[in-house]
Design an enzyme around this catalytic site. Structure first.
Site, PDB file in Angstrom:
ATOM      1  N   GLU A  16       0.840  -1.194   0.000  1.00 39.60           N
ATOM      2  CA  GLU A  16       0.000   0.000   0.000  1.00 39.60           C
ATOM      3  C   GLU A  16       0.882   1.253   0.000  1.00 39.60           C
ATOM      4  OE1 GLU A  16      -4.285   1.207   1.105  1.00 39.60           O
ATOM      5  OE2 GLU A  16      -3.393  -0.729   0.672  1.00 39.60           O
ATOM      6  N   ASP A  17       0.562   2.225  -0.850  1.00 38.25           N
ATOM      7  CA  ASP A  17       1.183   3.555  -0.777  1.00 38.25           C
ATOM      8  C   ASP A  17       2.710   3.472  -0.720  1.00 38.25           C
ATOM      9  OD1 ASP A  17      -1.524   3.872  -0.249  1.00 38.25           O
ATOM     10  OD2 ASP A  17      -1.250   5.396   1.262  1.00 38.25           O
ATOM     11  N   CYS A  55      -5.552   4.964  -4.381  1.00 37.85           N
ATOM     12  CA  CYS A  55      -5.768   3.519  -4.421  1.00 37.85           C
ATOM     13  C   CYS A  55      -6.941   3.045  -5.263  1.00 37.85           C
ATOM     14  CB  CYS A  55      -5.873   2.970  -3.003  1.00 37.85           C
ATOM     15  SG  CYS A  55      -7.084   3.775  -1.956  1.00 37.85           S
ATOM     16  N   ASP A 242       0.122  -0.298  -5.148  1.00 43.11           N
ATOM     17  CA  ASP A 242      -1.013   0.281  -5.870  1.00 43.11           C
ATOM     18  C   ASP A 242      -0.734   1.692  -6.381  1.00 43.11           C
ATOM     19  OD1 ASP A 242      -1.043   1.385  -3.320  1.00 43.11           O
ATOM     20  OD2 ASP A 242      -3.177   1.069  -2.984  1.00 43.11           O
ATOM     21  N   HIS A 243       0.174   2.423  -5.741  1.00 45.39           N
ATOM     22  CA  HIS A 243       0.612   3.754  -6.196  1.00 45.39           C
ATOM     23  C   HIS A 243       1.771   4.177  -5.314  1.00 45.39           C
ATOM     24  CE1 HIS A 243      -1.420   5.455  -2.682  1.00 45.39           C
ATOM     25  NE2 HIS A 243      -2.459   4.728  -3.015  1.00 45.39           N
TER      26      HIS A 243
END
Length: 555
Positions: A16-17, A55, A242-243
């Site tokens: 995540e992130d 996301c 995701d990013h």
């Protein structure tokens, strides 16, 4: 014992992130031995990018293989009413065209056991037909013996909110300790030049390094399980995020800090270890790549393309978007090749820093405002605090990796500017279906009258149920095997069925007539379409006395 199946298993580990602050990406401060080992055994892709810096739009593109602007999932946070702005046309689930599926349905149809543990966040409810298992206990270990699997494990503790609190840990990992002591030395972190270099900023970034170290432990745990099960030699492993990281001017933005992501692939026996590839990859390519490697057909409508295997294609450009995120509307489109990034601001009169309360919880945002209001902010740190924006931005990402020096007005780069303008226009013409449509009008088309459409319940159609034949009397009377077809009248509907009678059954994907076995069978079915409400459950009971594979009827 090493277990092998005819088809490769595929494992995704998504973070995540997360920007690539790993040792294998050259970050000497990172503590990522498991990720670095994975990179040493596979291939690293430094030019991998998300389609959005946040996301849900990004994840919707990953799971469908379709750009978020193509299927109406480009606005961030659609599924609940915002307490600050109840006037928004929320809540709603996005309703893509009827032919759009999660790509995992195509894998399930090929016999793969598909599991997701456990985040979805697609801008629509995860369809019942998407996964064999979807939840915190989902695991490849629950499949049938020898069945190939596609397993996803999502690590969420690197979420931006973990830099200023333990909200995610407390909610999803209640058994774990909070307020962990800081391990990374704040004096050793390197802040981007556009963020304030203060003790508070350094402390939050140091905590982020600690979170990445935790993520590395998670990666090591999953890979050890794979090895314990004797599956490591026949499993292709993907690691991605995701990013980009949850820092100001990173998350939610199409700058590289927001869309450049780590991507590592290990493919034993096929991919030479320790490679680094400079090819451009978009996360929208992940689904088509998995389908290709699994030997499954790739539907023509998918907008990504395989980047590995026999069907691999090279790409010249990646694209990213920004639209309404939480409370605030915006519209930005970006195109990037290996060197240059072109950004088009459709609201140049707007300030960069809009009112998105959640993001303003970040300590670095608080430092930006403190220094701005006290007149101490200067130089590149003013970039995000400007009251308006240029209509166009152009960056030489090779020589200006922080994207600080806008070259759009520089005559020396006119050729690059015009080239990327044309590329972006062509992309918009093909894939930006909903970008210019006001969200309220889009929702009115997806949810007529403000009501979520519902999938038509499936009907059961018996086949050969009335045919009987006689063979010698000593063996009795046999009925030709009975099959049940399932059908839903909703365009694009998929159907899930089960013979389980428990409250939470295992739902199978319907791909063809169901052959009934001897004895009593309770058949349950639901029809689903992305963005629609699931149909009512249909149930029927059947009693088959005897069946045979074939029947010879005497003259």
């Amino acid at each position: 014992m090493k277990i092998k199946t005819n088809k490769p298993n595929i494992l995704w580990i998504s973070l995540e992130d997360t920007s690539p602050r790993f040792g294998c990406y050259g970050d000497s401060l990172a503590r990522t031995p498991n990720i670095d080992k994975l990179a040493g055994e596979g291939k690293t892709f430094p030019n991998a990018f998300a389609t959005a810096g946040v996301c849900a739009p990004s994840r919707s593109a990953v799971i469908t293989g379709m750009y978020q602007t193509s299927i109406g999932t480009h606005h961030m946070r659609t599924e609940h009413t915002n307490e600050h702005t109840p006037e928004l046309p929320t809540p709603y689930f996005a309703v893509p065209p009827p032919h759009v599926k999660t790509f995992t349905e195509y894998l399930r149809a090929e016999g793969y056991y598909c599991t997701n543990n456990f985040k979805t966040d697609y801008q629509f409810a995860s369809p019942l037909t998407a996964w064999d298992e979807d939840g915190m206990q989902a695991h490849w270990r629950h499949r049938e013996q020898g069945q190939p699997f596609f397993a996803v494990f999502n690590h969420i503790l690197t979420h931006e909110s973990s830099m200023w609190g333990d909200m995610v840990r407390e909610y999803f990992h209640k058994e774990e300790k909070t307020d962990l002591p800081l391990v990374t030395d704040p004096d050793k972190v390197q802040l981007p030049p556009y963020l304030p270099d203060t003790p508070k900023s350094r402390q939050s970034l140091a905590k982020y390094y600690d979170l990445i170290a935790e993520a590395d432990e998670f990666v090591g745990k999953i890979l050890r399980q794979l090895e314990e099960d004797g599956l490591d030699e026949n499993t292709i492993v993907f690691l991605w995020s995701d990013h980009g990281e949850g820092l100001p001017r990173a998350k939610r933005w199409p700058y590289d800090a927001g869309i450049r992501v780590p991507l590592i692939v290990r493919w034993p026996g096929v991919m030479e270890p320790g490679q680094v590839s400079d090819q451009l990859v978009s996360l929208i390519d992940l689904g088509p790549t998995v389908l290709s490697l699994a030997g499954a057909p790739i539907p023509y409508h998918l907008e990504g393309q395989p980047f590995l295997g026999e069907q691999a294609e090279s790409r010249e450009y990646v694209f990213a978007t920004r639209d309404r995120y939480d409370e605030s509307y915006d519209m930005i489109r970006a195109a990037r090749d290996k060197r240059f990034k072109y950004i088009r601001n459709y609201y140049p009169e707007k300030p960069y820093l809009q009112w998105i309360p959640f993001s303003h919880e970040h300590p670095m945002f608080q430092e930006l405002w403190r220094l701005k209001l006290s007149g101490q902010l200067e130089g590149d740190q003013e970039l995000l605090m400007q009251h308006n924006r240029p209509a166009e931005e152009l960056y030489d990402c090779e020589n200006d990796p922080y994207e600080i020096r806008n070259l759009a007005d520089n005559p020396d780069y006119k050729g690059e500017l015009e080239r990327l303008r044309t590329v972006l226009d062509a992309w918009r013409d093909k894939y930006d279906v909903w970008g210019d449509v006001p969200e309220e009008q889009m929702v009115a088309q997806m949810w007529p009258g403000g009501v979520q459409p519902q999938t038509a319940a499936p009907i059961f159609i018996p086949i050969n149920s009335d045919l009987t034949g006689m063979i010698p009397s000593s063996k009795g009377t046999y009925r030709v095997p009975t099959a049940i077809m399932l059908h839903s009248a909703t365009q694009g509907a998929s159907i899930a069925y089960t013979t389980d009678e428990v409250e939470k059954p295992r739902w199978k994907l319907y791909t063809g007539p169901i052959i009934l076995n001897q004895g009593s069978t309770i058949l349950r079915a639901k029809a689903v379409r992305i963005g629609y409400k699931d149909s009512e459950e249909t149930t029927a009971s059947y009693n088959v006395e005897k069946t045979v594979e074939s029947l010879s009827i005497p003259n």
